[in-house]
Design a protein around this motif. Structure first.
Motif, PDB file in Angstrom:
ATOM      1  N   GLN A 172       3.856   3.733  -3.092  1.00 34.56           N
ATOM      2  CA  GLN A 172       2.964   2.244  -3.248  1.00 34.56           C
ATOM      3  C   GLN A 172       4.286   1.041  -3.158  1.00 34.56           C
ATOM      4  N   SER A 196      -4.708   2.474   1.141  1.00 37.08           N
ATOM      5  CA  SER A 196      -3.441   2.045   0.301  1.00 37.08           C
ATOM      6  C   SER A 196      -3.321   0.638   0.385  1.00 37.08           C
ATOM      7  N   GLN A 200      -0.885  -2.063  -1.622  1.00 33.82           N
ATOM      8  CA  GLN A 200       0.340  -2.931  -1.035  1.00 33.82           C
ATOM      9  C   GLN A 200       0.143  -4.301  -0.835  1.00 33.82           C
TER      10      GLN A 200
END
Ligand code: GLU
Length: 302
Positions: A172, A196, A200
């Motif tokens: 990340q 994800s 981010q």
């Protein structure tokens, strides 16, 4: 306002050969970059040595080359960018946005691995560093394929790891630092990374970095109904028959059949796909690879 020139990228981890699923992401990101008249960068995400296989990065680059997907500019290797990740981490620590965490994986098992506050009773010599995620933290964005995505990051991810307790950088952090450093305007990748993206985006905000636009392409599923993955040794794509493989991927991307003329050679094929690609036709659902192969084969014999 000055609109930055389109910069796309493909960012494989060298943990196995490129299989059909990774090539789908490569092709989709390449197509959109070429269609926009922008550049297409390749970044090798080699920050997790235990999962990497020697020689794999070179093999991946050779595969892209055999498929006519040529990167603009030099290929970037994350293994050479530790200093950048350290700088970002230092900034977050100095601002109190990140913290040292001594909790063990076992201690966090009770909360499904989600960290909300430290439960460690003693310090360990190798603490991880996590980003502090505020209670009620919600991130929303519009994905070009999946539409509006809303995630409660505190509930679904919790305080997430930036540097692991084994000293390795978390994906990340590295991806956010590098997308910004490379001026990436559009991230096009597999839908396994859809969840994800809110993490981010939180990191981008914390570091004062711009957020790129996102498009998450459908996953390809193997016989077992699970996503193809490099580490599970999904079959590498056949470098000897790039047009055949690309035609199958083109169909997986929900695109209209190309004229026979386009199948004559790789340059003809790529030119036709850049002209004809429609992001709006890309399906949201994952696609069983066996069905995709069957459809392309029957189309070929029709
Ligand atoms: N390195 C990741 C992978 O190979 C992709 C990262 C990304 O596209 O953000 O799955």
């Amino acid at each position: 306002m000055l609109i930055p020139r389109y910069q796309g990228r493909f960012a494989p981890s060298p943990s196995g050969p490129l299989h059909a699923g990774s090539m789908l992401a490569a092709l989709g990101s390449w197509l959109l970059a070429r269609q926009a008249g922008g550049s297409w960068r390749v970044r090798i995400e080699d920050i997790d040595p235990p999962r990497e296989i020697a020689g794999m990065a070179a093999a991946q680059l050779a595969t892209l080359d055999a498929f006519g997907l040529h990167p603009d500019g030099a290929v970037v290797y994350q293994s050479q960018r530790h200093r950048r990740y350290q700088q970002a981490l230092d900034t977050l620590l100095a601002q109190g946005l990140a913290f040292e965490c001594h909790c063990s994986r076992r201690a966090l098992a009770a909360t499904g691995g989600i960290h909300r506050h430290c439960v460690a009773t003693r310090k360990r010599p190798d603490p991880a560093i996590r980003l502090r995620v505020a209670d009620g933290c919600q991130v929303a964005f519009d994905d070009a394929v999946h539409g509006r995505i809303v995630q409660r990051v505190d509930v679904e991810a919790g305080d997430f790891v930036l540097r692991r307790s084994d000293g390795l950088w978390a994906y990340q952090l590295a991806v956010v630092v590098d997308d910004a450093a490379q001026g990436i305007t559009d991230v096009v990748r597999g839908a396994d990374l859809l969840d994800s993206t809110p993490r981010q985006m939180l990191l981008q905000q914390a570091l004062g970095l711009p957020a790129p636009a996102y498009a998450h392409l459908p996953l390809l599923l193997g016989e077992d109904g699970r996503k193809l993955s490099k580490s599970a040794a999904a079959l590498p794509v056949d470098r000897q028959h790039p047009v055949r493989v690309l035609a199958m991927l083109w169909a997986c991307l929900g695109q209209a059949a190309l004229p026979q003329e386009a199948l004559r050679s790789l340059p003809h094929f790529l030119e036709a796909t850049v002209a004809g690609f429609r992001l709006a036709d890309v399906p949201v659902q994952a696609i069983p690879l066996s069905a995709a192969l069957h459809n392309t084969n029957s189309a070929r014999h029709a």
